[in-house]
Enzyme design. Sequence first.
Site, short mmCIF file in Angstrom:
data_model
loop_
_atom_site.label_atom_id
_atom_site.label_comp_id
_atom_site.label_asym_id
_atom_site.label_seq_id
_atom_site.Cartn_x
_atom_site.Cartn_y
_atom_site.Cartn_z
N LEU A 1 0.82 -1.21 0.00
CA LEU A 1 0.00 0.00 0.00
C LEU A 1 0.86 1.26 0.00
O LEU A 1 0.57 2.23 0.68
CB LEU A 1 -0.93 -0.01 1.22
CG LEU A 1 -1.85 -1.23 1.32
CD1 LEU A 1 -2.59 -1.23 2.65
CD2 LEU A 1 -2.84 -1.27 0.16
N MET B 1 1.92 3.75 -5.00
CA MET B 1 1.03 3.23 -6.05
C MET B 1 -0.12 2.45 -5.43
O MET B 1 -1.30 2.71 -5.71
CB MET B 1 1.82 2.35 -7.01
CG MET B 1 2.78 3.10 -7.89
SD MET B 1 2.03 3.83 -9.35
CE MET B 1 1.85 2.40 -10.40
N ARG C 1 3.31 -4.05 5.28
CA ARG C 1 4.16 -4.25 6.45
C ARG C 1 4.00 -3.13 7.47
O ARG C 1 4.30 -3.31 8.65
CB ARG C 1 5.63 -4.37 6.03
CG ARG C 1 5.95 -5.66 5.27
CD ARG C 1 7.42 -5.74 4.95
NE ARG C 1 7.87 -4.62 4.13
CZ ARG C 1 9.13 -4.39 3.79
NH1 ARG C 1 10.08 -5.23 4.20
NH2 ARG C 1 9.45 -3.37 3.03
N ASN D 1 6.85 -4.24 -10.94
CA ASN D 1 7.72 -4.14 -12.12
C ASN D 1 8.60 -5.38 -12.27
O ASN D 1 9.81 -5.28 -12.49
CB ASN D 1 8.59 -2.89 -12.04
CG ASN D 1 7.83 -1.63 -12.36
OD1 ASN D 1 6.91 -1.65 -13.17
ND2 ASN D 1 8.20 -0.52 -11.73
N SER E 1 1.14 1.63 -15.30
CA SER E 1 1.75 2.94 -15.50
C SER E 1 0.77 4.02 -15.05
O SER E 1 -0.43 3.88 -15.23
CB SER E 1 2.11 3.16 -16.98
OG SER E 1 2.75 4.41 -17.17
N LYS F 1 5.03 -3.66 -20.60
CA LYS F 1 5.41 -2.56 -19.70
C LYS F 1 6.91 -2.30 -19.76
O LYS F 1 7.36 -1.15 -19.65
CB LYS F 1 4.99 -2.90 -18.27
CG LYS F 1 5.37 -1.86 -17.21
CD LYS F 1 4.80 -0.49 -17.51
CE LYS F 1 4.77 0.42 -16.29
NZ LYS F 1 6.02 0.54 -15.56
N HIS G 1 7.46 -0.26 -22.79
CA HIS G 1 6.92 1.07 -22.46
C HIS G 1 7.95 1.89 -21.69
O HIS G 1 8.20 3.06 -21.99
CB HIS G 1 5.64 0.89 -21.64
CG HIS G 1 5.18 2.11 -20.90
ND1 HIS G 1 5.77 2.51 -19.70
CD2 HIS G 1 4.21 3.01 -21.16
CE1 HIS G 1 5.17 3.61 -19.28
NE2 HIS G 1 4.22 3.93 -20.13
N ASN G 2 8.57 1.28 -20.68
CA ASN G 2 9.54 2.01 -19.87
C ASN G 2 10.80 2.33 -20.65
O ASN G 2 11.43 3.36 -20.43
CB ASN G 2 9.88 1.21 -18.60
CG ASN G 2 8.82 1.39 -17.53
OD1 ASN G 2 7.67 1.65 -17.83
ND2 ASN G 2 9.23 1.25 -16.28
N GLU H 1 10.00 5.32 -22.55
CA GLU H 1 9.99 6.44 -21.59
C GLU H 1 11.40 6.96 -21.35
O GLU H 1 11.62 8.17 -21.27
CB GLU H 1 9.36 5.95 -20.29
CG GLU H 1 9.29 6.97 -19.18
CD GLU H 1 8.76 6.34 -17.90
OE1 GLU H 1 9.48 6.39 -16.88
OE2 GLU H 1 7.65 5.79 -17.92
N TYR H 2 12.38 6.05 -21.23
CA TYR H 2 13.77 6.46 -21.04
C TYR H 2 14.20 7.39 -22.18
O TYR H 2 14.81 8.44 -21.96
CB TYR H 2 14.70 5.24 -21.03
CG TYR H 2 14.84 4.52 -19.73
CD1 TYR H 2 13.75 4.24 -18.92
CD2 TYR H 2 16.09 4.06 -19.32
CE1 TYR H 2 13.90 3.55 -17.74
CE2 TYR H 2 16.24 3.36 -18.13
CZ TYR H 2 15.14 3.11 -17.35
OH TYR H 2 15.28 2.41 -16.18
#
Length: 294
Positions: free
Chosen positions: A8, A11, A31, A86, A112, A164, A167-168, A171-172
């Site tokens: 929790l 994200m 935790r 991830n 994302s 994903k 996608h990342n 993004e880079y």
Amino acid sequence: MQLGLIGLGKMGGNMRERLRLAGHEVVGYDRNPDIADVASLAELVERLPAPRVVWVMVPAGDPTRQTVEELGELLSPGDVVIDGGNSRFTDDKVHAEQLAPKGIGYVDCGVSGGVWGLQNGYALMVGGTDEDVAKAQPIFDALKPEGEFGFVHAGGVGAGHYTKMVHNGIEYGMMQAYAEGFELLEASEIVDDVPGAIKSWRKGTVIQSWLLDLLDRALDDDPKLAKIAGYAADSGEGRWTVEEAIRLGVPLNVISASLFARFGSRQEESPTMKAVAALRHQFGGHAVKEDADG
């Protein structure tokens, strides 16, 4: 529907809130007992009616592996585990094979949206069987942005995290291009209003994007970015993207260069550039800047 959500943080916490606002019942474990709804994974499973859907939103690697293994001992046939972290796509096959003999389904979901997902929705890239994905579809529908875009069932197990990952990697490259453009504007003796130049690109241009909006936001807070160290970490997905490009023989020039630029940001003084300076001095007699320490 009911969902168990493990993790929790920035994200996961926002995802729990978005789902509750959509009318779903979420039982969350973390935790940190101050933000958790239950004290253990066992209690989380007990609180959910079968067939259960449990979403794992913890750091990739050992934390995810350990959580999936523990859930495998607690859940029942017909239940489904979703890994929304991830994780590397190769881990998904291992997790699915661990759970399959117990009759527990497995779905991988690339997510994302960052800290803005609560307000704007999350882009979701999912891998798994049609049956397992369908069990969680109301959850996906509540988390995704409104409209037709923002969700894809990309293929079988692993396809979500693979999508994903790519996608990342993109993004880079986009972040690197914006950052280099900013530096060139800053270095110019012609442009006086660099933040204004960035702001002018946000509407009506072919390079407008949410990332550009975020760069503009950062410049509003700190026009010279003087308060930010020039150090950029990487989550691992950029590396995995480049590794896949090498495996498949696909030229990823921009993404590869942006990854290596992040590596360069972590060096106080680049040994590579020291060698370049030495070579220029040797063959051309170019001046060498003396090291302050000797």
